[in-house]
Write a protein that holds these residues in place. Structure first.
Motif, short mmCIF file in Angstrom:
data_model
loop_
_atom_site.label_atom_id
_atom_site.label_comp_id
_atom_site.label_asym_id
_atom_site.label_seq_id
_atom_site.Cartn_x
_atom_site.Cartn_y
_atom_site.Cartn_z
N ALA A 176 0.84 -1.20 0.00
CA ALA A 176 0.00 0.00 0.00
C ALA A 176 0.87 1.25 0.00
N ILE A 177 1.97 1.21 0.77
CA ILE A 177 2.86 2.38 0.80
C ILE A 177 3.45 2.64 -0.59
N GLU A 178 3.78 1.55 -1.30
CA GLU A 178 4.28 1.68 -2.67
C GLU A 178 3.21 2.28 -3.57
N LEU A 179 1.98 1.80 -3.39
CA LEU A 179 0.86 2.31 -4.18
C LEU A 179 0.69 3.82 -3.96
N PHE A 180 0.70 4.24 -2.69
CA PHE A 180 0.53 5.66 -2.38
C PHE A 180 1.66 6.49 -3.01
N ALA A 181 2.89 5.94 -2.95
CA ALA A 181 4.02 6.66 -3.54
C ALA A 181 3.80 6.87 -5.03
N SER A 182 3.21 5.85 -5.69
CA SER A 182 2.96 5.98 -7.14
C SER A 182 1.89 7.03 -7.41
N TRP A 183 1.11 7.35 -6.39
CA TRP A 183 0.09 8.41 -6.51
C TRP A 183 0.62 9.75 -6.00
N ASP A 184 1.89 9.78 -5.67
CA ASP A 184 2.48 11.00 -5.09
C ASP A 184 1.82 11.35 -3.76
N VAL A 185 1.56 10.32 -2.96
CA VAL A 185 1.02 10.50 -1.61
C VAL A 185 2.02 9.85 -0.66
N ALA A 186 2.50 10.61 0.33
CA ALA A 186 3.53 10.10 1.24
C ALA A 186 3.00 8.97 2.11
N ALA A 187 3.89 8.15 2.64
CA ALA A 187 3.51 7.08 3.56
C ALA A 187 2.79 7.70 4.76
N PRO A 188 1.85 6.95 5.37
CA PRO A 188 1.04 7.52 6.46
C PRO A 188 1.87 8.10 7.60
N ALA A 189 1.53 9.34 7.99
CA ALA A 189 2.14 9.96 9.17
C ALA A 189 1.06 10.24 10.22
N ALA A 190 -0.21 10.09 9.83
CA ALA A 190 -1.35 10.30 10.72
C ALA A 190 -2.53 9.52 10.15
N MET A 191 -3.71 9.67 10.79
CA MET A 191 -4.90 8.95 10.33
C MET A 191 -5.21 9.24 8.87
N GLN A 192 -5.11 10.53 8.49
CA GLN A 192 -5.47 10.93 7.13
C GLN A 192 -4.28 11.56 6.42
N PRO A 193 -4.25 11.48 5.08
CA PRO A 193 -3.16 12.09 4.32
C PRO A 193 -3.26 13.62 4.32
N SER A 194 -2.15 14.29 4.58
CA SER A 194 -2.16 15.75 4.53
C SER A 194 -2.42 16.22 3.11
N GLU A 195 -2.15 15.35 2.11
CA GLU A 195 -2.38 15.72 0.71
C GLU A 195 -3.86 16.02 0.44
N ILE A 196 -4.75 15.45 1.29
CA ILE A 196 -6.18 15.67 1.09
C ILE A 196 -6.80 16.45 2.25
N TYR A 197 -6.27 16.24 3.46
CA TYR A 197 -6.96 16.74 4.64
C TYR A 197 -6.28 17.88 5.38
N ALA A 198 -5.21 18.45 4.81
CA ALA A 198 -4.59 19.59 5.47
C ALA A 198 -4.34 20.67 4.42
N ILE A 199 -4.41 21.93 4.82
CA ILE A 199 -4.06 23.02 3.94
C ILE A 199 -2.54 22.98 3.75
N PRO A 200 -1.96 23.11 2.57
CA PRO A 200 -2.62 23.47 1.32
C PRO A 200 -3.14 22.28 0.51
N GLY A 201 -2.76 21.05 0.91
CA GLY A 201 -3.17 19.89 0.12
C GLY A 201 -4.66 19.85 -0.14
N ALA A 202 -5.46 20.23 0.86
CA ALA A 202 -6.91 20.15 0.75
C ALA A 202 -7.47 21.09 -0.32
N LEU A 203 -6.65 22.05 -0.74
CA LEU A 203 -7.12 23.00 -1.75
C LEU A 203 -6.71 22.57 -3.16
N SER A 204 -5.97 21.46 -3.26
CA SER A 204 -5.55 20.98 -4.58
C SER A 204 -6.77 20.42 -5.32
N THR A 205 -6.64 20.39 -6.64
CA THR A 205 -7.75 19.86 -7.45
C THR A 205 -8.07 18.43 -7.05
#
Lengths: 188, 150
Positions: free
Chosen positions: A95-124
């Motif tokens: 799964a970590i490899e899969l996320f890397a291929s999506w340009d999403v870092a390995a989990p550091a918390a419950m949710q990915p900052s890429e989606i759930y933290a500013i500025p990631g949450a403002l990305s398309t």
């Protein structure tokens, strides 16, 4: 003991604890476990909607369901603030490899900052995930007349055919989109 | 309909507290089970871990055994009513098609309805976008319902 509660829960412990929602609600009020109809009750209670689906909703009789949802919000806050609930899930190396291929870092918390933290949450990609995904969840769960709680857990516990069909739909639809659409959304 | 609606009693304080407590329990379990995590949902749909399948599978086993036991024991709820839960009707189109659409959204957001609330409680505010969209999706369904095959 306390460390067992604040540490990660193995699936064979959390699964049965989740299933206990079925007898808990039956015993405390003869209610079938479910949560997604709260979306309907909120519309019926708070919005001036004229569609029969909302005017026919008995908000008083279903108030318990809205209180259950309120409890979920409080419970999740308790889990995060007191029980280390925001820790990173120990997902598989694949799964970590899969996320890397999506340009999403390995989990550091419950949710990915890429989606759930500013500025990631403002990305398309985050906005499409949250807004389009949320719409489909709301539309689909009402069309299917239930969600993972009401169909997959409660409905299957009752060996209900319609719930089995809906649950198969949940997993088929999710597998299709996670494998063929999310990889594209993540490039946006 | 309006008559019976008006006669239905709302929740007492005791009723409020017991469902609030059940919800708090549900919220804690959702978070600690990690089923609210976007990572776990994507991992599940790529069949890369037993975690989610084990949880849902065992939840169903415990739920089903509980129902069997409560029925066999002719158990009564705290209000003294015999427990005899019934399933939802089988909608030959609504269940599979609505289910598929739900699945599409589940994978996109990484959240189903219980987790929508839990993620909000966990303090991830962007989930409000998904919650508002889910309400909009429900509204859309409500208005299209008379024209949709079920």
């Amino acid at each position: 003991m306390w460390e067992a509660i604040t540490g990660p829960w193995p699936w064979y412990v959390s699964g049965p604890l989740l299933g206990l929602m079925v007898p808990i609600l039956l015993l405390i009020g003869n209610k079938n476990f479910g949560i997604s109809s709260t979306l309907r009750h909120m519309c019926a209670a708070a919005l001036p909607v004229k569609a029969e689906y909302f005017t026919s909703d008995n908000v008083r009789a279903n108030a318990w369901n809205l209180v259950l949802a309120l409890g979920v919000i409080v419970g999740a806050a308790i889990a995060v603030l007191l029980l280390d609930g925001n820790s990173a899930p120990a997902v598989s190396p694949a799964a970590i490899e899969l996320f890397a291929s999506w340009d999403v870092a390995a989990p550091a918390a419950m949710q990915p900052s890429e989606i759930y933290a500013i500025p990631g949450a403002l990305s398309t990609r985050a906005l499409v995930s949250l807004i389009l995904g949320g719409f489909l969840v709301g539309f689909g769960t009402r069309y299917a007349n239930g969600c993972t709680s009401g169909h997959a857990i409660m409905g299957l516990s009752l060996l209900n055919v319609g719930s089995l069909v809906a649950t198969l739909g949940f997993f088929a639809g999710g597998a299709i989109v996670s494998n063929f659409v999310v990889p594209w959304v993540m490039t946006l | 309909m309006t008559d019976s609606t008006q006669k239905t009693k709302g929740l007492s304080i005791g009723g409020f507290l017991k469902y609030l407590a059940a919800g708090i329990y549900f919220g804690i379990v959702l978070v600690k089970a990690e089923v609210v995590s976007w990572y776990r949902i994507q991992e599940m749909f790529h069949f890369q871990s037993v975690h989610m399948y084990g949880i849902i599978g065992l939840a169903v086993v415990v739920g089903a055994l509980s129902v069997l036991f409560l029925k066999a024991a002719k158990a009564r709820s705290v209000e003294g009513v015999e427990i005899a839960p019934t399933g939802k009707p089988f909608n030959k189109i609504g269940n599979p098609v609505g289910g598929l659409i739900f699945g599409f959204g589940w994978a996109l957001t990484g959240a189903c309805p219980g987790p929508l609330y839990a993620i909000l409680g966990a303090g991830y505010w962007p989930i409000l976008l998904a919650i508002l969209s889910a309400i909009l999706g429900t509204l859309t369904y409500g208005y299209l319902r008379p024209r949709l095959p079920h």
